[in-house]
Design an enzyme around this catalytic site. Structure first.
Site, PDB file in Angstrom:
ATOM      1  CD  GLU A   1      -2.876  -1.229   0.321  1.00 53.96           C
ATOM      2  OE1 GLU A   1      -3.073  -0.244  -0.408  1.00 53.96           O
ATOM      3  OE2 GLU A   1      -3.488  -2.314   0.192  1.00 53.96           O
TER       4      GLU A   1
HETATM    5  C1  HEC Z   1      -3.795   2.812   0.359  1.00 52.30           C
HETATM    6  C2  HEC Z   1      -4.703   2.406   1.410  1.00 52.30           C
HETATM    7  C3  HEC Z   1      -4.160   1.607   2.575  1.00 52.30           C
HETATM    8  C4  HEC Z   1      -3.097   1.903   3.407  1.00 52.30           C
HETATM    9  C5  HEC Z   1      -2.150   3.059   3.338  1.00 52.30           C
HETATM   10  C6  HEC Z   1      -3.082   0.868   4.426  1.00 52.30           C
HETATM   11  N1  HEC Z   1      -4.103  -0.011   4.221  1.00 52.30           N
HETATM   12 FE1  HEC Z   1      -4.663  -1.501   5.454  1.00 52.30          FE
HETATM   13  N2  HEC Z   1      -5.894  -2.210   4.029  1.00 52.30           N
HETATM   14  C7  HEC Z   1      -6.187  -1.587   2.829  1.00 52.30           C
HETATM   15  C8  HEC Z   1      -6.916  -2.501   1.971  1.00 52.30           C
HETATM   16  C9  HEC Z   1      -7.447  -2.222   0.573  1.00 52.30           C
HETATM   17  C10 HEC Z   1      -7.044  -3.704   2.703  1.00 52.30           C
HETATM   18  C11 HEC Z   1      -7.681  -5.008   2.227  1.00 52.30           C
HETATM   19  C12 HEC Z   1      -6.660  -5.715   1.363  1.00 52.30           C
HETATM   20  C13 HEC Z   1      -6.923  -7.173   1.170  1.00 52.30           C
HETATM   21  O1  HEC Z   1      -7.810  -7.721   1.820  1.00 52.30           O
HETATM   22  O2  HEC Z   1      -6.230  -7.787   0.354  1.00 52.30           O
HETATM   23  C14 HEC Z   1      -6.414  -3.474   3.999  1.00 52.30           C
HETATM   24  C15 HEC Z   1      -6.395  -4.385   5.055  1.00 52.30           C
HETATM   25  C16 HEC Z   1      -5.935  -4.098   6.329  1.00 52.30           C
HETATM   26  C17 HEC Z   1      -6.178  -4.906   7.507  1.00 52.30           C
HETATM   27  C18 HEC Z   1      -6.968  -6.210   7.561  1.00 52.30           C
HETATM   28  C19 HEC Z   1      -8.347  -6.029   8.173  1.00 52.30           C
HETATM   29  C20 HEC Z   1      -9.205  -7.241   7.968  1.00 52.30           C
HETATM   30  O3  HEC Z   1     -10.298  -7.298   8.564  1.00 52.30           O
HETATM   31  O4  HEC Z   1      -8.848  -8.137   7.195  1.00 52.30           O
HETATM   32  C21 HEC Z   1      -5.570  -4.272   8.554  1.00 52.30           C
HETATM   33  C22 HEC Z   1      -5.587  -4.710  10.014  1.00 52.30           C
HETATM   34  C23 HEC Z   1      -4.909  -3.095   8.022  1.00 52.30           C
HETATM   35  N3  HEC Z   1      -5.168  -3.016   6.664  1.00 52.30           N
HETATM   36  C24 HEC Z   1      -4.107  -2.217   8.726  1.00 52.30           C
HETATM   37  C25 HEC Z   1      -3.241  -1.315   8.111  1.00 52.30           C
HETATM   38  C26 HEC Z   1      -2.072  -0.710   8.745  1.00 52.30           C
HETATM   39  C27 HEC Z   1      -1.637  -0.941  10.178  1.00 52.30           C
HETATM   40  C28 HEC Z   1      -1.502   0.105   7.805  1.00 52.30           C
HETATM   41  C29 HEC Z   1      -0.228   0.908   7.929  1.00 52.30           C
HETATM   42  C30 HEC Z   1       1.000   0.128   8.176  1.00 52.30           C
HETATM   43  C31 HEC Z   1      -2.336   0.024   6.603  1.00 52.30           C
HETATM   44  N4  HEC Z   1      -3.336  -0.878   6.825  1.00 52.30           N
HETATM   45  C32 HEC Z   1      -2.151   0.793   5.461  1.00 52.30           C
HETATM   46  C33 HEC Z   1      -5.827  -0.295   2.495  1.00 52.30           C
HETATM   47  C34 HEC Z   1      -4.764   0.377   3.089  1.00 52.30           C
END
Ligand code: HEC
Ligand code: HEC
Length: 325
Positions: free
Chosen positions: A132
């Site tokens: 991301e």
């Molecule tokens: C550009 C947007 C973006 C950023 C920046 C981002 N995320 Fe996410 N995050 C997502 C997306 C989209 C998913 C789902 C991806 C997948 O399921 O493959 C996700 C999934 C997750 C999940 C899983 C939740 C679940 O119920 O499955 C967690 C926890 C999470 N992110 C935490 C974080 C953390 C901590 C950071 C920073 C280190 C972060 N994310 C940075 C977009 C982002």
């Protein structure tokens, strides 16, 4: 498990039996209920100093390649832990193909991401920083270690100081503090009869009777099993985005029966986390619930039934953060 807890229904249950039952309910008011849904603990005891450090890192744009994006960009905490748009855009300008799930209560999930490809929050952070936020640990470590305040905090909390493993540990510790306890429904589960209205209670009974609870159960009303999306009819309202199909559970297990299978999402705070489904193209809860009845249970429901279900879902809205913070 839950089915063994369901209260039997007897047509002859009336008159004095009912009076006795009502009496029993009153006598036992305040006792926790035996239900397929469990309350969120009111506090997840965490290491306070790690949580504070993790909170700062979570909001720090220096974790991303262009110093413009933090975890909070896509998972804002004042936005119920998600961005509220169908698909977010990564640091490299590429659109994600899956909707951003909430970070609140993620610690209760059996795995992280829609297909559960990682089991720990630490591994999820590893991927988020790389994919991301387009960064790598060399760059992140360099930027974090340049900051005096960080260096001092890390030295206090971790023997090894600023290290990738410690950064992941601190953010994961912070994520474990992100719970939404004390919803009205949790108070009801703990024995407070007045916490939800009779209509909301009817909504919960319907949720169980229709079978929603067979997939949405446990602490998160979801998050504890994987299931096919669109068992009877598709949940997609338009053309599915490109490679979303390649990000299902089959991508993890390789088993063809896992095609179109995803982690059942949590229904905690679901009234606040539109848009819905892995593709994020369903804008309203009304439509999501109708699609669920048809797609997952193979039946239509009336508008009145839909509204009862939504009334119940509203009682799952909790307080942001536990009491131990
Ligand atoms: C550009 C947007 C973006 C950023 C920046 C981002 N995320 Fe996410 N995050 C997502 C997306 C989209 C998913 C789902 C991806 C997948 O399921 O493959 C996700 C999934 C997750 C999940 C899983 C939740 C679940 O119920 O499955 C967690 C926890 C999470 N992110 C935490 C974080 C953390 C901590 C950071 C920073 C280190 C972060 N994310 C940075 C977009 C982002
Ligand atoms: C057979 C398992 C199953 C049953 C039964 C089921 N669901 Fe779901 N539910 C899922 C899965 C899987 C998803 C994710 C689908 C997707 O993203 O494509 C989901 C998603 C949802 C969502 C969207 C959540 C979000 O954040 O995107 C809501 C709301 C929902 N279900 C409510 C219900 C209700 C109400 C019922 C009963 C009428 C129900 N579900 C019955 C498995 C089920």
């Amino acid at each position: 498990m839950w089915s063994s807890c369901a209260r039997p229904r007897h047509p002859w249950l009336s008159g004095w039996v009912l009076v006795w039952l009502v009496g029993a309910t009153v006598t036992f008011a305040g006792e926790p209920r035996n239900e397929p849904v469990l309350p969120i603990p009111t506090c997840t005891a965490m290491d306070g100093e790690k949580v504070r450090l993790g909170k700062r890192l979570y909001h720090d744009v220096r974790l991303s390649a262009n110093n413009a994006m933090s975890c909070a960009t896509c998972h804002p905490l004042d936005g119920w832990g998600m961005d509220g748009i169908p698909l977010s855009t990564r640091v490299d300008g590429v659109s994600n193909t899956l909707n951003t799930p909430t970070v609140f209560n993620a610690l209760f999930n059996i795995g992280q991401f829609w297909n559960g490809r990682v089991t720990s929050l630490e591994d999820q952070i590893e991927e988020s920083v790389r994919v991301e936020m387009g960064s790598n640990w060399n760059d992140v470590l360099r930027k974090v270690a340049q900051d005096d305040a960080y260096r001092q905090s890390f030295a206090r909390v971790y023997r090894g100081g600023v290290q990738a493993v410690n950064i992941r540990d601190a953010i994961a510790e912070f994520e474990r503090s992100l719970i939404t306890p004390n919803s009205r429904f949790d108070r009801y589960l703990r024995g407070d009869d007045q916490a939800i209205t009779p209509l909301e209670r009817q909504g919960y009974e319907l949720f169980k009777k229709l079978g929603c609870v067979s997939c949405h159960q446990g602490v998160n009303l979801g998050g504890n099993l994987f299931h096919r999306s669109g068992v009877f009819t598709t949940l997609e309202t338009g053309e599915p985005p490109g490679d979303a199909r390649e990000q299902d559970r089959m991508a993890v297990t390789g088993a063809s029966e896992d095609a179109r299978v995803f982690k059942v999402p949590t229904l905690r705070n679901v009234t606040r986390t539109a848009p819905y489904f892995h593709h994020g193209d369903v804008a309203t809860l009304e439509e999501a619930v109708m699609l669920m009845a048809r797609g997952q249970l193979g039946r239509g429901i009336s508008v009145a039934e839909r509204d009862l279900l939504i009334g119940f879902l509203g009682t799952l809205e909790g307080a942001l953060y536990g009491e131990c913070r």
